[in-house]
Design a protein around this motif. Structure first.
Motif, PDB file in Angstrom:
ATOM      1  N   LEU A  27       0.575  -1.174  -0.056  1.00  0.00           N
ATOM      2  CA  LEU A  27       0.023   0.244   0.297  1.00  0.00           C
ATOM      3  C   LEU A  27       0.679   1.500  -0.199  1.00  0.00           C
ATOM      4  O   LEU A  27       0.349   2.362  -0.591  1.00  0.00           O
ATOM      5  CB  LEU A  27      -1.147   0.086   1.020  1.00  0.00           C
ATOM      6  CG  LEU A  27      -2.406  -0.769   1.261  1.00  0.00           C
ATOM      7  CD1 LEU A  27      -2.897  -0.640   2.607  1.00  0.00           C
ATOM      8  CD2 LEU A  27      -2.848  -0.864  -0.271  1.00  0.00           C
ATOM      9  N   GLU A  30       2.458   1.575  -3.592  1.00  0.00           N
ATOM     10  CA  GLU A  30       0.841   2.633  -4.500  1.00  0.00           C
ATOM     11  C   GLU A  30       0.568   3.653  -3.776  1.00  0.00           C
ATOM     12  O   GLU A  30       0.983   4.599  -4.954  1.00  0.00           O
ATOM     13  CB  GLU A  30      -0.314   1.442  -4.416  1.00  0.00           C
ATOM     14  CG  GLU A  30      -0.970   1.994  -4.999  1.00  0.00           C
ATOM     15  CD  GLU A  30      -2.783   1.107  -4.449  1.00  0.00           C
ATOM     16  OE1 GLU A  30      -3.318   2.149  -4.953  1.00  0.00           O
ATOM     17  OE2 GLU A  30      -1.966  -0.251  -3.679  1.00  0.00           O
ATOM     18  N   HIS A  31       0.425   4.087  -2.807  1.00  0.00           N
ATOM     19  CA  HIS A  31       0.343   4.875  -2.679  1.00  0.00           C
ATOM     20  C   HIS A  31       0.959   6.279  -1.937  1.00  0.00           C
ATOM     21  O   HIS A  31       0.720   8.033  -2.335  1.00  0.00           O
ATOM     22  CB  HIS A  31      -0.591   5.329  -1.475  1.00  0.00           C
ATOM     23  CG  HIS A  31      -2.503   4.598  -1.477  1.00  0.00           C
ATOM     24  ND1 HIS A  31      -3.136   4.804  -2.226  1.00  0.00           N
ATOM     25  CD2 HIS A  31      -2.623   3.081  -1.284  1.00  0.00           C
ATOM     26  CE1 HIS A  31      -4.046   4.287  -1.962  1.00  0.00           C
ATOM     27  NE2 HIS A  31      -4.071   3.211  -1.584  1.00  0.00           N
ATOM     28  N   ILE A  32       2.190   5.787  -1.646  1.00  0.00           N
ATOM     29  CA  ILE A  32       3.336   6.891  -1.496  1.00  0.00           C
ATOM     30  C   ILE A  32       4.212   6.482  -2.835  1.00  0.00           C
ATOM     31  O   ILE A  32       5.149   8.058  -2.958  1.00  0.00           O
ATOM     32  CB  ILE A  32       4.065   7.407   0.130  1.00  0.00           C
ATOM     33  CG1 ILE A  32       2.843   6.843   0.820  1.00  0.00           C
ATOM     34  CG2 ILE A  32       5.474   7.809   0.201  1.00  0.00           C
ATOM     35  CD1 ILE A  32       3.783   6.343   1.881  1.00  0.00           C
ATOM     36  N   THR A  36       1.123   1.993  -9.912  1.00  0.00           N
ATOM     37  CA  THR A  36      -0.025   1.737  -9.718  1.00  0.00           C
ATOM     38  C   THR A  36      -0.112   0.318  -9.887  1.00  0.00           C
ATOM     39  O   THR A  36      -0.117   0.088 -11.063  1.00  0.00           O
ATOM     40  CB  THR A  36      -0.857   2.535 -11.235  1.00  0.00           C
ATOM     41  OG1 THR A  36      -0.745   3.890 -10.477  1.00  0.00           O
ATOM     42  CG2 THR A  36      -2.365   1.534 -10.933  1.00  0.00           C
ATOM     43  N   THR A 111      -4.924   5.754 -12.695  1.00  0.00           N
ATOM     44  CA  THR A 111      -5.931   7.020 -11.301  1.00  0.00           C
ATOM     45  C   THR A 111      -6.458   8.263 -11.849  1.00  0.00           C
ATOM     46  O   THR A 111      -6.054   8.543 -13.115  1.00  0.00           O
ATOM     47  CB  THR A 111      -4.827   7.143 -10.118  1.00  0.00           C
ATOM     48  OG1 THR A 111      -4.530   7.609 -10.387  1.00  0.00           O
ATOM     49  CG2 THR A 111      -4.776   5.973  -9.076  1.00  0.00           C
ATOM     50  N   SER A 113      -7.572  11.625 -11.300  1.00  0.00           N
ATOM     51  CA  SER A 113      -8.029  12.751 -10.524  1.00  0.00           C
ATOM     52  C   SER A 113      -8.439  13.751 -10.162  1.00  0.00           C
ATOM     53  O   SER A 113      -9.343  13.833  -9.316  1.00  0.00           O
ATOM     54  CB  SER A 113      -6.632  13.155 -10.303  1.00  0.00           C
ATOM     55  OG  SER A 113      -6.534  14.375 -11.087  1.00  0.00           O
TER      56      SER A 113
END
Length: 172
Positions: A27, A30-32, A36, A111, A113
């Protein structure tokens, strides 16, 4: 029937911490880190999501001194789920190395935005491909590392499920 002791409680804790560390790591990437995940990457997480509550139950079972078959059974289930995660990693790593063909529907969730531009972005957002490793560390992709970590966690879980109840003190 085998007893359940400190060894099984420690194994349950170790397996739980290992699985949580894996999920937090992916995670974080992925998020930091901005990686993707593709469809196969996301699929490799599912056994962890199923096994974490199982390991929590095994830890609770050990803490409350539930019957040995309960904690050992839960550790065995966690081990089986880690073997499944390992097999998914082998499948994905094999696709990345070109050893076999991937699925035709493999792609991830690119993603977007701005929801207002959702239709415009459909033509520009490219989901990640399952046959290209996002990166490699020490020669292995994320899928390759998942194979190793899942195998280690499975071995630990099975050792707790089928091993001795107490740790040996080293005395004869």
């Amino acid at each position: 029937m085998k007893e359940t002791g400190l060894n099984q409680q420690m194994v349950a804790l170790l397996v739980l911490l290992g699985m949580v560390a894996v999920i937090l790591t992916v995670l974080g990437f992925e998020h930091i880190g901005g990686y993707t995940p593709c469809k196969l990457c996301l699929g490799q997480r599912e056994p962890y999501y199923a096994a974490i509550p199982v390991a929590v139950l095994a830890l609770v079972a050990g803490f409350f001194k539930w019957p040995a078959c309960v904690i050992r059974g839960l550790l065995a289930i966690a081990g089986i789920l880690m073997v499944y995660a390992m097999l998914l990693g082998v499948q994905h790593a094999g696709i990345e190395w070109g050893w076999w063909e991937g699925t035709g529907d493999c792609g991830g969730g690119g993603t977007v935005s701005d929801a207002g531009n959702l239709l415009d972005s459909l033509g520009t957002v490219k989901p990640p491909s399952c046959d290209e490793a996002a990166g490699r560390f020490l020669g292995l992709s994320f899928a390759g590392w998942n194979v190793i970590v899942s195998l280690v966690l499975a071995v630990i879980a099975f050792k707790g499920a089928f091993g001795n109840a107490e740790r040996s003190s080293g005395k004869a």
